[in-house]
Write an enzyme that holds these catalytic residues in place. Structure first.
Site, short mmCIF file in Angstrom:
data_model
loop_
_atom_site.label_atom_id
_atom_site.label_comp_id
_atom_site.label_asym_id
_atom_site.label_seq_id
_atom_site.Cartn_x
_atom_site.Cartn_y
_atom_site.Cartn_z
N GLU A 163 -12.94 2.40 16.83
CA GLU A 163 -13.94 2.47 15.75
C GLU A 163 -15.15 1.63 16.14
O GLU A 163 -14.98 0.54 16.69
CB GLU A 163 -13.32 1.92 14.46
CG GLU A 163 -12.16 2.76 13.98
CD GLU A 163 -11.46 2.17 12.74
OE1 GLU A 163 -11.97 1.18 12.18
OE2 GLU A 163 -10.42 2.69 12.36
N ILE A 201 0.85 -1.20 0.00
CA ILE A 201 0.00 0.00 0.00
C ILE A 201 0.88 1.25 0.00
O ILE A 201 0.63 2.20 -0.76
CB ILE A 201 -0.98 -0.03 1.20
CG1 ILE A 201 -2.01 -1.15 1.00
CG2 ILE A 201 -1.68 1.33 1.37
CD1 ILE A 201 -2.90 -1.44 2.20
N ALA A 233 -3.79 3.38 7.84
CA ALA A 233 -3.30 2.09 8.33
C ALA A 233 -4.21 1.56 9.44
O ALA A 233 -5.19 0.85 9.18
CB ALA A 233 -1.86 2.23 8.78
N ARG A 234 -3.91 1.92 10.67
CA ARG A 234 -4.72 1.55 11.83
C ARG A 234 -4.62 2.67 12.84
O ARG A 234 -3.56 3.32 12.96
CB ARG A 234 -4.16 0.28 12.50
CG ARG A 234 -4.55 -1.02 11.86
CD ARG A 234 -6.02 -1.37 12.11
NE ARG A 234 -6.33 -2.67 11.56
CZ ARG A 234 -6.74 -2.90 10.31
NH1 ARG A 234 -6.93 -1.89 9.48
NH2 ARG A 234 -6.99 -4.12 9.91
N HIS A 244 -13.36 4.54 7.99
CA HIS A 244 -12.60 3.33 7.63
C HIS A 244 -13.11 2.76 6.30
O HIS A 244 -13.61 1.65 6.23
CB HIS A 244 -12.68 2.29 8.75
CG HIS A 244 -11.62 1.22 8.64
ND1 HIS A 244 -11.05 0.61 9.73
CD2 HIS A 244 -11.03 0.65 7.55
CE1 HIS A 244 -10.16 -0.28 9.33
NE2 HIS A 244 -10.13 -0.28 8.00
C1 8YV Z 1 -11.37 -3.94 6.35
C2 8YV Z 1 -9.06 -3.36 6.65
O1 8YV Z 1 -11.02 -5.24 6.22
O2 8YV Z 1 -7.79 -4.63 5.11
C3 8YV Z 1 -7.96 -4.30 6.27
O3 8YV Z 1 -7.24 -4.72 7.17
O4 8YV Z 1 -9.04 -2.81 7.71
C4 8YV Z 1 -10.23 -3.11 5.78
O5 8YV Z 1 -10.03 -3.32 4.44
C5 8YV Z 1 -12.66 -3.68 5.72
O6 8YV Z 1 -13.17 -2.59 6.38
C6 8YV Z 1 -13.66 -4.80 5.81
O7 8YV Z 1 -14.05 -4.97 7.12
#
Ligand code: 8YV
Length: 323
Positions: A261, A154, A231-232, A279
């Site tokens: 979240e 990414i 990211a997170r 998100h």
């Molecule tokens: C979620 C994500 O999976 O890829 C990830 O780790 O956080 C997102 O793509 C998406 O919100 C589906 O829940």
């Protein structure tokens, strides 16, 4: 009889239809199904969940027949990889297919912040433009130093896009990586922030990257700096970020991810210098179709007795069980 699976969060309708056709789907988010789920815990052999949601250790412990956690995403930070390997439970993800969308989201947030897209939209709708109002000038992306924290798939996709906008690319990555010429490697997150006009966070969430965007990193980014996080939430010290935005220690932020979240710290909504997103990095129809197809393929592999094709812990399971 169809095998039983646990669906932790909703997916797009077409994918849920395919899940229902092949499996008995227990929907964890549906209050009406809770007593049936309790009664059927022992029959559930796979769980499907989002990257940001994962599956808690309590739920993993409650499911004795669990053999696969199929993540509809790439983040494995909300799953206990040591415990799943110990129990021989595969964890699969959806690599590759969401890279471009998440990178697009980073650029969308960045441009929204720099060009005041959200403020402009409000101004036009409110009639303030018609009444003679003027939007404050935005800032130019071309020629700026855009730093990427975490040069995985990414991060690289963001760098390629930012190059097309004539930004200069700097990056920090935990381990050495090959890059196209012209991308500058900086050896610490703090020095990266100090060099940058824009810091885009694309690092995977691991115990090592918890709060890697610290108060010191934000301080180094400085009063003209912009932070973007796709990211997170927990890779950023959120209290430090809120304080930096409130005190104008950094200029602005574009955020797709947060610590808590979806009930994020309400202080974010009181700030004028942020653009907030729920998100939604991978949330396009095409990408969610591709992600869903990979989830379905991993489930099919598991129930056919094969190693799920994008298991992230197949090696670890083998090591743990051959030791
Ligand atoms: C979620 C994500 O999976 O890829 C990830 O780790 O956080 C997102 O793509 C998406 O919100 C589906 O829940």
């Amino acid at each position: 009889m169809k095998p039983a699976i646990l669906l932790v969060e909703p997916m797009m309708d077409a994918i849920e239809r395919d899940l229902d056709a092949a499996y008995t789907v227990h929907r964890l988010y549906d209050a009406a199904q809770q007593s049936r789920i309790q009664a059927d815990l022992g029959t559930i052999r796979a769980a499907v969940t989002g990257g940001g949601t994962g599956l808690s250790a309590e739920w993993v412990a409650r499911l004795p027949a669990l053999g696969l956690i199929a993540i509809n995403g790439v983040g494995t930070d909300k799953v206990d990889l040591a415990e799943t390997a110990r129990r021989g439970i595969h964890v699969s993800t959806t690599p590759g297919v969401l890279t471009g969308d998440v990178a697009d989201m980073a650029m969308a947030l960045l441009l929204a912040v720099m060009r005041r897209i959200v403020d402009g939209d409000r101004m036009v709708r409110d009639g303030r433009w018609a009444a003679g109002g003027q939007l404050p000038l935005g800032s130019r992306l071309g020629g700026r130093k855009l730093a990427i924290l975490g040069l995985g798939q990414i991060g690289r996709a963001i760098a390629r896009r930012a190059e097309a906008f004539d930004a200069e690319i700097l990056y920090w990555n935990r381990s050495p990586v090959e890059t196209p010429s012209g991308w500058t490697c900086i050896d610490t997150p703090e020095r990266l922030a100090a060099e940058a006009d824009i810091l885009v966070v694309a690092v995977a969430a691991t115990p090592q990257t918890e709060s890697i965007v610290s108060a010191a990193v934000l301080d180094a980014l400085g009063p003209n700096g912009i932070l973007v996080n796709v990211a997170r939430g927990n890779v950023v010290d959120e209290a430090a970020l809120l304080s930096a935005l409130q005190q104008a220690q950094i200029a602005a932020a574009g955020l797709d991810v947060f610590r808590n979240e979806p009930t994020i710290d309400p202080a974010f909504a009181r700030l004028d210098n942020v653009v907030l997103a729920p998100h939604q990095g991978s949330a396009t129809v095409s990408t969610r179709e591709d992600m869903g197809a990979l989830v379905l393929a991993n489930l099919a592999d598991h129930f056919a007795g094969r190693t799920p094709r994008t298991s992230v812990n197949a090696d670890r399971i083998q090591e743990t069980h051959s030791a």
